[in-house]
Write a protein that holds these residues in place. Structure first.
Motif, PDB file in Angstrom:
ATOM      1  N   PRO A 167      -4.266  -7.093   4.687  1.00  0.00           N
ATOM      2  CA  PRO A 167      -3.090  -7.563   3.945  1.00  0.00           C
ATOM      3  C   PRO A 167      -2.104  -6.411   3.766  1.00  0.00           C
ATOM      4  CG  PRO A 167      -4.907  -7.168   2.449  1.00  0.00           C
ATOM      5  CD  PRO A 167      -5.445  -6.950   3.825  1.00  0.00           C
ATOM      6  N   ALA A 168      -0.888  -6.730   3.390  1.00  0.00           N
ATOM      7  CA  ALA A 168       0.156  -5.719   3.293  1.00  0.00           C
ATOM      8  C   ALA A 168      -0.177  -4.633   2.279  1.00  0.00           C
ATOM      9  CB  ALA A 168       1.483  -6.384   2.943  1.00  0.00           C
ATOM     10  N   HIS A 169      -0.935  -4.969   1.223  1.00  0.00           N
ATOM     11  CA  HIS A 169      -1.187  -4.004   0.156  1.00  0.00           C
ATOM     12  C   HIS A 169      -2.419  -3.128   0.387  1.00  0.00           C
ATOM     13  CE1 HIS A 169      -3.399  -7.662  -0.836  1.00  0.00           C
ATOM     14  NE2 HIS A 169      -4.195  -6.951  -1.596  1.00  0.00           N
ATOM     15  N   VAL A 170      -3.065  -3.229   1.549  1.00  0.00           N
ATOM     16  CA  VAL A 170      -4.158  -2.317   1.905  1.00  0.00           C
ATOM     17  C   VAL A 170      -3.680  -1.466   3.072  1.00  0.00           C
ATOM     18  CG1 VAL A 170      -6.524  -2.094   2.720  1.00  0.00           C
ATOM     19  CG2 VAL A 170      -5.943  -3.898   1.103  1.00  0.00           C
ATOM     20  N   ASP A 171      -3.485  -0.159   2.821  1.00  0.00           N
ATOM     21  CA  ASP A 171      -2.923   0.710   3.856  1.00  0.00           C
ATOM     22  C   ASP A 171      -3.995   1.151   4.845  1.00  0.00           C
ATOM     23  OD1 ASP A 171      -4.047   3.454   2.978  1.00  0.00           O
ATOM     24  OD2 ASP A 171      -3.118   2.696   1.139  1.00  0.00           O
ATOM     25  N   THR A 182      -6.738   3.809   3.580  1.00  0.00           N
ATOM     26  CA  THR A 182      -7.794   3.190   2.783  1.00  0.00           C
ATOM     27  C   THR A 182      -8.726   2.360   3.659  1.00  0.00           C
ATOM     28  OG1 THR A 182      -6.328   3.076   0.865  1.00  0.00           O
ATOM     29  CG2 THR A 182      -8.248   1.635   0.839  1.00  0.00           C
ATOM     30  N   GLY A 234      -8.703  -4.892  -1.760  1.00  0.00           N
ATOM     31  CA  GLY A 234      -7.386  -5.410  -2.113  1.00  0.00           C
ATOM     32  C   GLY A 234      -7.323  -5.995  -3.507  1.00  0.00           C
ATOM     33  N   ASP A 235      -8.447  -6.541  -3.973  1.00  0.00           N
ATOM     34  CA  ASP A 235      -8.513  -7.117  -5.322  1.00  0.00           C
ATOM     35  C   ASP A 235      -8.786  -6.068  -6.395  1.00  0.00           C
ATOM     36  OD1 ASP A 235      -8.121  -9.580  -4.172  1.00  0.00           O
ATOM     37  OD2 ASP A 235     -10.208 -10.214  -4.309  1.00  0.00           O
TER      38      ASP A 235
END
Length: 309
Positions: free
Chosen positions: A102-106, A109, A269-270
């Motif tokens: 997802p966009a919020h996991v670079d 990481t 992500g959560d």
């Protein structure tokens, strides 16, 4: 393309070289690598001079989707666990060993997740129902240990972690460990489940802490020291105890890595799983990082990032 190639030299295990961009088979995707992480097992393989091309844990972007239509589409950001050759500008991965990001996991990481995270997740399954049970884990300062402590604590286990230094032990307490000791002999047993990854003198000391009908899972030998085990002591010890060797991709877990990677990505992500990354640097520093990991100067994972060509 640029790739890191084994040198056979102890002081500088890899150096930059050139290689052909790999050609994916029907069930493989071609990935432009943005970051990769290093596992201790890769250091041992490189030191052995096997000619093996390093690199198992990568994150990046799919530049060619699998010809058979499986897996992520072109342009999808992904994390993958590959057999080898991941320390390069491009790598191929079977679509069963890839998970979308997802966009919020670079990428940094994500690259820390595959081998250590999959091992911890599968150890948790192998340990069985651990809610309310006492668990001892040795070698807990590494990537697998950090992941397992956090996952097992969330599952309701009471965990004692073995860590060589107080600084590393403090982080394990933050992740959910009930106690941290510097040696398995100092742990307050008995324990329903023992996870042993150090070898040498650590295994018999940990085995002595096992409760009747408990299980010891032996999943590593980080010390590189041989184990001497007196089975007379074992038979005279915990009644009905089980000693079992564990490997994250053995027949017991005959399933693709992709679903487990997707679980790890979702937990991260959560905000329910926190990869412990001790160093982030450019892949030009890989040889130095390998030496520092070998000498235990890095806690958790080391992640290398690729600069654009």
């Amino acid at each position: 393309m640029k790739a890191l190639i084994p040198t056979g030299q102890a002081g500088e295990l890899v150096a930059f070289g050139t290689a052909e961009v790999p050609e994916p088979a029907g069930g493989q995707a071609l990935i432009k690598v943005e970051a990769f992480s290093i596992n201790r097992g890769e250091i041992f393989k490189l030191a052995g001079g096997t000619g093996w091309l390093p690199g198992k844990d990568i994150a990046g972007t799919v530049v060619r989707a699998a010809a058979d239509g499986s897996g992520p589409r072109e342009g999808q950001r992904v994390v993958a666990h590959v057999p080898a050759a991941g320390w390069a500008e491009y790598a191929v991965a079977g679509t069963g060993s890839i998970a979308a990001l997802p966009a919020h996991v670079d990428a940094v990481t994500a690259a820390a997740l595959p081998l250590a995270g999959i091992t911890a997740l599968r150890l948790l399954r192998a340990a069985g129902s651990i809610a309310g049970r006492r668990v001892l884990i040795t070698g807990a300062s590494g990537g697998v240990g950090h992941y397992f402590v956090e996952l097992a604590a969330a599952a309701g286990a009471e965990i004692t972690a073995v860590s060589a230094t107080p600084e590393r032990g403090h982080r394990l307490m933050e992740l959910g460990a009930e106690a941290v000791v510097s040696d398995p002999g100092a742990a307050s047993g008995p324990f329903d489940v023992v996870l042993e990854s150090v070898g040498g003198r650590s295994l018999p000391a940990a085995l002595a802490k096992l409760a009747p009908h408990g299980t010891l899972l032996w999943f590593g030998q980080a010390s590189r020291e041989p184990v001497t085990l007196d089975f007379f002591d074992f038979f005279a010890g915990p009644e009905g105890a089980t000693l079992r060797h564990f490997h994250y991709d053995d027949a017991f877990e005959a399933r693709p890595f992709g679903p487990d990677l997707a679980t790890l990505v979702q937990l991260t992500g959560d905000g329910r799983l926190h990869p412990e990354i001790g160093r982030i640097t450019d892949w030009a520093d890989t040889a130095t990082v390998l030496n520092d990991l070998r000498e235990r100067r890095i806690t958790g994972n080391a992640v290398l990032t690729l600069t654009s060509p």
